[in-house]
Enzyme design. Sequence first.
Site, PDB file in Angstrom:
ATOM      1  N   LYS A  10       0.843  -1.191   0.000  1.00 49.13           N
ATOM      2  CA  LYS A  10       0.000   0.000   0.000  1.00 49.13           C
ATOM      3  C   LYS A  10       0.876   1.238   0.000  1.00 49.13           C
ATOM      4  CE  LYS A  10       0.769   1.311   4.488  1.00 49.13           C
ATOM      5  NZ  LYS A  10       1.465   2.546   4.882  1.00 49.13           N
ATOM      6  N   ASP A 137      -3.001  -1.686   9.912  1.00 52.35           N
ATOM      7  CA  ASP A 137      -2.977  -1.740   8.445  1.00 52.35           C
ATOM      8  C   ASP A 137      -3.493  -3.063   7.884  1.00 52.35           C
ATOM      9  OD1 ASP A 137      -1.894   0.784   8.349  1.00 52.35           O
ATOM     10  OD2 ASP A 137       0.143   0.134   7.870  1.00 52.35           O
TER      11      ASP A 137
END
Length: 297
Positions: A10, A137
């Site tokens: 990401k 996350d």
Amino acid sequence: MSVTVRVPAKVNVQLAVGAARPDGFHDLANVFLAVGLYDEVTVTPADELRVTCAGPDAGEVPLDRTNLAARAAIALAARRGIEPAVHIHIDKDIPVAGGMAGGSADGAGALLACNTLWGTGASRAELLAICAELGSDVPFSLVGGAALGVGRGEQLTVLETGGTFHWVFAMAERGLSTPAVFREFDRLAQGREIPEPVASAELLEALAKGDVEALAAAVSNDLQPAALSLFPELADTLEVGRGAGALTALVSGSGPTTAFLARDAESAEKVAEALRASGTCRAVRMAAGPVAGATVL
């Protein structure tokens, strides 16, 4: 029988950070974009839980029960009253300790792989709840695409995107500890009023429209000053990328990977070439996003 799951890295196109909470965490407005750098996590039945890893920087990956992939297997097995007797193998291509959620990706990948292997039938909501227990996350690594994370970043709202964005990532010569970066954020913030973190309306609109120039104008990272304070050399890498034509440059998450948004694939190639030649970073990768989250292959 084995199950392999591919899971992406990401980049944070916005990371707004609030003041430290009593529990030591910070409220965030964290806009995630999944990009096409992947780890592959394979789980195979075994006599006991073990973890192996291959690929760049594999030697830096813990192979004990502190590994998020191992913790994911343990958490799912505990909910089902079974032993986490699997061999977890990670083929690593996401930079280690690079602010791109490589460890979180492995946790999400192992969770989906074990759920598939064991046939537990866990719902998406249950998997996301386990992800949130594992780390801030990890839920996004399962979901992928683009999303806004609030709370610690684990409470997700999926975002619409209107196009593909081309990125270049420069890997630094050494890692940065996420807790250390947050401590430095707190130190630098002493004596100042820290506003509540909110997502940028301009940034969300740019994502939805696929407008790369508007996105470049709106990206931000409240942890960047802390990362640069701990690792000043990153400023040189950022300057090289900007000079080579990147529309914007920023530290990715808590760093130390730096991210460069390019106008298109051709521009990304030029930025990558300049970074490789600069001597300011260890390695350079190109990737586009958004891409899907954890996927059974």
